[in-house]
Design a protein around this motif. Structure first.
Motif, PDB file in Angstrom:
ATOM      1  N   ASP A  15     -19.797  27.128  23.705  1.00  0.00           N
ATOM      2  CA  ASP A  15     -19.364  26.916  24.949  1.00  0.00           C
ATOM      3  C   ASP A  15     -17.783  26.987  25.180  1.00  0.00           C
ATOM      4  OD1 ASP A  15     -18.840  25.889  27.599  1.00  0.00           O
ATOM      5  OD2 ASP A  15     -20.919  24.742  27.486  1.00  0.00           O
ATOM      6  N   ARG A  64     -16.071  26.818  27.948  1.00  0.00           N
ATOM      7  CA  ARG A  64     -15.466  26.270  29.091  1.00  0.00           C
ATOM      8  C   ARG A  64     -14.576  25.182  28.840  1.00  0.00           C
ATOM      9  NH1 ARG A  64     -20.196  23.720  31.978  1.00  0.00           N
ATOM     10  NH2 ARG A  64     -20.856  23.349  29.922  1.00  0.00           N
ATOM     11  N   TYR A  82     -12.839  21.230  28.358  1.00  0.00           N
ATOM     12  CA  TYR A  82     -13.554  20.218  27.795  1.00  0.00           C
ATOM     13  C   TYR A  82     -14.155  19.151  29.083  1.00  0.00           C
ATOM     14  CZ  TYR A  82      -9.546  17.314  29.135  1.00  0.00           C
ATOM     15  OH  TYR A  82      -8.690  16.380  30.085  1.00  0.00           O
ATOM     16  N   PHE A 125     -17.420  21.170  30.041  1.00  0.00           N
ATOM     17  CA  PHE A 125     -18.335  20.948  28.689  1.00  0.00           C
ATOM     18  C   PHE A 125     -18.936  19.566  28.854  1.00  0.00           C
ATOM     19  CE2 PHE A 125     -19.256  19.263  24.462  1.00  0.00           C
ATOM     20  CZ  PHE A 125     -20.249  20.323  24.193  1.00  0.00           C
ATOM     21  N   HIS A 136     -23.978  20.405  29.356  1.00  0.00           N
ATOM     22  CA  HIS A 136     -23.924  21.428  28.433  1.00  0.00           C
ATOM     23  C   HIS A 136     -25.230  21.721  27.649  1.00  0.00           C
ATOM     24  CE1 HIS A 136     -22.412  18.247  25.952  1.00  0.00           C
ATOM     25  NE2 HIS A 136     -23.103  18.633  25.148  1.00  0.00           N
ATOM     26  N   SER A 147     -24.235  22.290  21.453  1.00  0.00           N
ATOM     27  CA  SER A 147     -23.079  23.504  21.399  1.00  0.00           C
ATOM     28  C   SER A 147     -21.968  22.952  20.968  1.00  0.00           C
ATOM     29  CB  SER A 147     -23.012  23.733  23.133  1.00  0.00           C
ATOM     30  OG  SER A 147     -24.261  24.089  23.729  1.00  0.00           O
ATOM     31  N   ASN A 167     -18.033  23.159  21.404  1.00  0.00           N
ATOM     32  CA  ASN A 167     -16.886  23.258  22.611  1.00  0.00           C
ATOM     33  C   ASN A 167     -15.706  23.878  22.288  1.00  0.00           C
ATOM     34  OD1 ASN A 167     -15.222  21.353  24.820  1.00  0.00           O
ATOM     35  ND2 ASN A 167     -15.968  23.495  25.305  1.00  0.00           N
ATOM     36  N   ASP A 212     -12.306  25.605  24.071  1.00  0.00           N
ATOM     37  CA  ASP A 212     -11.893  25.965  25.424  1.00  0.00           C
ATOM     38  C   ASP A 212     -11.312  27.369  25.118  1.00  0.00           C
ATOM     39  OD1 ASP A 212     -10.289  26.553  27.693  1.00  0.00           O
ATOM     40  OD2 ASP A 212      -9.517  24.440  27.741  1.00  0.00           O
ATOM     41  N   GLY A 271     -12.262  17.445  22.853  1.00  0.00           N
ATOM     42  CA  GLY A 271     -13.652  17.871  23.222  1.00  0.00           C
ATOM     43  C   GLY A 271     -14.272  18.632  22.155  1.00  0.00           C
ATOM     44  N   SER A 300     -17.752  17.725  20.371  1.00  0.00           N
ATOM     45  CA  SER A 300     -19.216  18.669  20.224  1.00  0.00           C
ATOM     46  C   SER A 300     -19.644  18.577  18.722  1.00  0.00           C
ATOM     47  CB  SER A 300     -18.893  19.855  20.658  1.00  0.00           C
ATOM     48  OG  SER A 300     -17.956  20.663  19.994  1.00  0.00           O
TER      49      SER A 300
END
Length: 459
Positions: A272, A274, A276, A279, A283, A287, A289, A291, A425, A429
């Motif tokens: 992912d 995107r 944080y 996310f 989400h 996944s 994360n 950025d 972030g 994850s």
């Protein structure tokens, strides 16, 4: 003569076009090869050669792609033992285009096979005007010698010789064109300035001021920053020859159910890309994360598996396409496709989701008052943690959580903090994928903590 520099933020890589009036060479190219073809066309020049200073560890080189498109020969250090067609160079080798003479000097230390290219503009002078020194010498730093396990002492000693017997013997006016600047993991404290001169480095480079070999070796083999995972892969990929980008499959737009089936069968993972906070809101379960706006190429190379299909989740196809380019830079070629319509498509398909609770620095301050046993996990680098941190917190750098997550208790709240929230972030994850679900991310991290006036709560 013209020298054009190409710089890629994130991996902080510099490459070069060196040309006369109608022909040019490309030095240490990235995988983003169109920029060189466009530049050569703008200058009215034909690319007649690709020069590599060494087998790069931090990115996949574009030498084969340029050779395929232009028919130009690739010049590689002989000691690299490259497995693709090339012209091997060693000490004393000479490359000439028009009135430009390039002499090869062997400068091992960062890697065993490293060479530097000394440029002489023969129509002006017999004195060297520039040196393309790869990762041997940077502005304000020198290359790290610890990327080959068991060889760091020997390589550091060779680097000392390369610097003082080869590069520092060049005239002070000789311009220095390195392959990296600040932000690269190929050194420890590179300057933001991207070019220099031999004379200036003599007076301003701390590593060159170390007077003896033993002290130099000790300095260059102590307290080096960690090397991302892709450093252990890219060298060999560059030696064998990377897959041509034109041969990689086109990126597919996948429906939510196509993604679900791939995940359920275990043939793919989700990255992912995107922010944080997005996310954290919602989400796809398990996944990773990362950025795409925060040193994405390096972070992806660090933790994304290159041996399994990867599916990207982003805001829009443009963001996904840009992320794919960055992933290719660090050798992540196993990108199957992206979730068409993004996370909104997933939720509207009625599929399961997950989230990460995000709290403000003020909420963290309140939790520290009300829950004295609160576990605060600081995922910054060790050297950052040593500078300041919240009392009682523990430090595990975020990439290490892949193997050290069992050190985190699996009951009670775990508050994850970094400098801004981005690395936290990624850490959250990783922890959630490992089965730690009661984790929260501190929005703004220590930047927000200090801005809110909580400095007195740091040690």
């Amino acid at each position: 003569m013209i020298i054009r520099q190409f710089f890629i933020p994130g991996i902080s890589h510099s490459s070069y076009l060196v040309g006369g009036t109608g022909s040019c060479l490309i030095i240490d190219p990235s995988r983003d090869t169109d920029q060189y073809l466009i530049a050569a066309r703008e200058e009215g020049m034909k690319i007649v050669g690709i020069l590599e200073t060494h087998l790069h560890a931090d990115f996949i080189s574009g030498h084969l792609d340029i050779a395929e498109k232009t028919g130009s020969p690739i010049y590689m250090p002989e000691r690299a033992q490259a497995l693709f067609p090339h012209v091997p160079v060693q000490r004393g080798s000479i490359i000439t285009i028009e009135d430009i003479r390039i002499e090869v000097r062997e400068t091992p230390g960062h890697t065993p096979e490293h060479v530097s290219y000394v440029l002489i503009l023969q129509s002006r002078s017999d004195s060297p005007v520039a040196v393309f020194c790869g990762d041997t010498l940077f502005v304000g730093d020198v290359g790290r010698p610890d990327l080959f396990p068991g060889s760091s002492q020997e390589l550091a000693s060779e680097l000392f010789t390369s610097l003082h017997k080869e590069l520092m013997t060049l005239p002070d006016h000789c311009e220095v064109y390195p392959a990296h600047a600040a932000g690269s993991f190929c050194g420890r404290s590179l300057a933001t300035k991207r070019t220099s001169t031999i004379g200036y480095e003599k007076i301003a480079n701390p590593a060159l001021a170390i007077p003896d070999r033993d002290s130099f070796v000790l300095s260059l083999t102590s307290d080096m920053p960690p090397a991302p995972d892709h450093f252990s892969r890219c060298t060999e990929v560059n030696r064998r020859g990377p897959v041509l980008l034109a041969e990689l499959p086109d990126l597919k737009a996948l429906s939510a159910n196509e993604v679900r089936l791939m995940l359920e069968s275990g043939v793919a993972e989700v990255v992912d890309i995107r922010r944080y906070d997005s996310f954290g809101g919602i989400h796809i379960p398990a996944s990773l994360n990362i950025d795409s706006e925060a040193n994405f190429a390096t972070n992806a190379g660090w933790i994304v598996r290159p041996d399994i299909n990867q599916i990207l989740v982003g805001y829009n196809p443009k963001q996904v396409a840009d992320a794919v380019v960055m992933m290719h830079r660090t050798g992540i070629d196993s990108i199957t496709g992206y979730l068409s319509g993004g996370i909104q498509n997933w939720v509207q398909s009625g599929l399961k989701t997950d989230n990460v609770r995000i709290i403000s620095v003020h909420e963290l301050a309140s939790l520290m008052e009300s829950e004295p046993e609160l576990l605060i996990l600081d995922v910054r680098a060790t050297i950052e943690y040593a500078g300041y941190h919240t009392p009682g917190s523990i430090n595990i750098p975020w990439p290490d959580l892949r193997t050290r997550h069992s050190e985190i208790r699996n009951s009670g709240l775990v508050v994850v903090i970094c400098g801004s929230g981005v690395r936290a972030g990624m850490a959250c994850s990783i922890l959630k994928r490992a089965g730690h679900h009661n984790v929260v991310n501190v929005a703004g991290g220590y930047i927000g903590w200090i801005a809110a006036g909580f400095n007195q709560r740091l040690t």
